[in-house]
Design a protein around this motif. Structure first.
Motif, PDB file in Angstrom:
ATOM      1  N   ILE A  40       0.833  -1.201   0.000  1.00  0.00           N
ATOM      2  CA  ILE A  40       0.000   0.000   0.000  1.00  0.00           C
ATOM      3  C   ILE A  40       0.869   1.254   0.000  1.00  0.00           C
ATOM      4  O   ILE A  40       0.592   2.229  -0.717  1.00  0.00           O
ATOM      5  N   TYR A  44       0.908   3.992  -2.965  1.00  0.00           N
ATOM      6  CA  TYR A  44       0.573   5.393  -2.696  1.00  0.00           C
ATOM      7  C   TYR A  44       1.708   6.317  -3.129  1.00  0.00           C
ATOM      8  O   TYR A  44       1.470   7.356  -3.771  1.00  0.00           O
ATOM      9  N   ALA A  67      -2.315  -0.868   6.359  1.00  0.00           N
ATOM     10  CA  ALA A  67      -2.986  -2.080   5.888  1.00  0.00           C
ATOM     11  C   ALA A  67      -4.371  -2.218   6.517  1.00  0.00           C
ATOM     12  O   ALA A  67      -5.350  -2.560   5.840  1.00  0.00           O
ATOM     13  N   PHE A  70      -6.767   0.555   5.032  1.00  0.00           N
ATOM     14  CA  PHE A  70      -7.152   0.265   3.657  1.00  0.00           C
ATOM     15  C   PHE A  70      -8.109  -0.923   3.599  1.00  0.00           C
ATOM     16  O   PHE A  70      -9.100  -0.906   2.853  1.00  0.00           O
ATOM     17  N   LEU A 200      -6.756   4.793  -1.592  1.00  0.00           N
ATOM     18  CA  LEU A 200      -5.453   5.045  -0.972  1.00  0.00           C
ATOM     19  C   LEU A 200      -5.431   6.410  -0.294  1.00  0.00           C
ATOM     20  O   LEU A 200      -4.920   6.555   0.827  1.00  0.00           O
ATOM     21  N   SER A 203      -7.375   6.235   2.923  1.00  0.00           N
ATOM     22  CA  SER A 203      -6.618   5.541   3.967  1.00  0.00           C
ATOM     23  C   SER A 203      -5.584   6.466   4.590  1.00  0.00           C
ATOM     24  O   SER A 203      -5.436   6.513   5.821  1.00  0.00           O
TER      25      SER A 203
END
Length: 313
Positions: A40, A44, A67, A70, A200, A203
């Motif tokens: 992730i 990003y 994690a 997301f 993303l 998050s």
């Protein structure tokens, strides 16, 4: 000859074996979480074109948080999209079975018994109403939030997931798991390309790494001078405002896309007249601050004249 007797169970061995299994499970789960968090983070940074600096071993907690954040957003979004399409799937199944009945054929499918009830279908219809309103009438207020595209993505993936999971064929047949996974992966990839959502970004906003639209980004006087010069050289019009009784400047035409983790911050300056135009700038973390919360904004005058020392907004 005496019959074979079962040996007594050693409770200590059973407990030790159970502890070993639990430790191995936690170790595997932790590695999986760190791997997902790393993927992730890489994704990003790739999409934002940034290179984090100063990450330490202690930032493993950040990767785990990324994690978790997301995964929660994805599960909630897809689940919301799947549940909102339940009523439509019920109509589809009933209409198809009615067509087959008129032709003298048996029903082809039904909904999963866990959701095949009048109350669930009615609740699904109620949930679908605000989602339909958001998809039709609501548009993004900022160029990077992409909430409309994100809602479309979750609705599409949720509908596809619901069709695969909640529609049960009347004839019992073995489903090819690999084919199903491949189809779902292709469908999700197609939805990503078609809608370009921003889970993303959501998050990172939840983690405080990225500032949310409408939040004020504050800069020191020296950092403001550098950012204003870069914005002018790039042809991006950004309005900075001097905070009263301080030597700091603030703006809402900027987004802190990486802040609070590592040694540097990354700021994206948006053109106030054309949000699709922006420039990415690396800044000193100590010279950047994000003001979060409600009613924390400050009012910028329509036009700020040049100050005596040559600085302007």
């Amino acid at each position: 000859m005496e019959p074979n007797k079962k040996e007594p169970v050693d409770a200590i061995k059973v407990i030790k074996s159970l502890i070993d299994v639990i430790q191995a499970s936690f170790s595997t789960a932790w590695k999986a979480v760190l791997l997902l968090g790393g993927l992730i983070l890489v994704a990003y940074c790739y999409f934002e074109s940034i290179v984090p600096e100063g990450l330490s071993l202690g930032d493993a907690f950040f990767l785990a948080s990324a994690a978790f954040s997301f995964t929660c957003i994805a599960l909630i979004g897809v689940g919301f999209g799947a549940f909102s399409t339940l009523w439509a799937l019920k109509l589809l199944v009933v209409a198809n079975n009615f067509r087959l009945k008129r032709r003298g054929e048996p029903p082809a499918a039904s909904l999963h018994r866990a959701v095949d009830s009048g109350s669930m279908v009615f609740m699904s219809f109620l949930v679908a109403l605000p989602l339909a309103y958001l998809l039709v009438f609501v548009r993004d207020q900022s160029p990077d939030a992409r909430m409309h595209a994100t809602f479309m993505f979750f609705a599409a993936v949720g509908a596809i997931t619901a069709i695969i999971v909640l529609i049960v064929p009347s004839k019992v047949q073995q489903r090819d798991i690999r084919l199903t996974v491949v189809f779902l992966a292709v469908a999700i990839s197609g939805a990503l390309v078609a809608t370009r959502p921003a889970p993303l970004n959501l998050s990172m906003v939840n983690l405080g790494v990225r500032s949310a639209p409408g939040q004020d980004v504050i800069f020191s006087d020296a950092e403001h001078t550098q950012l204003a010069a870069i914005a002018t050289a790039s042809g991006v019009k950004v309005q900075f405002c001097k905070l009263p009784t301080t030597d700091k400047w603030g703006t809402r035409d900027a987004r802190a896309v990486w802040h609070g983790v590592g040694g540097s911050s990354y700021i994206r300056l948006f053109d106030e007249t054309n949000g699709s135009r922006d420039v990415l700038v690396r800044a000193n973390r100590a010279d950047v601050e994000v003001i979060r919360g409600d009613r924390t904004g400050f009012d910028c005058p329509p036009k700020v004249a040049a100050s005596p020392d040559g600085k302007s907004s």
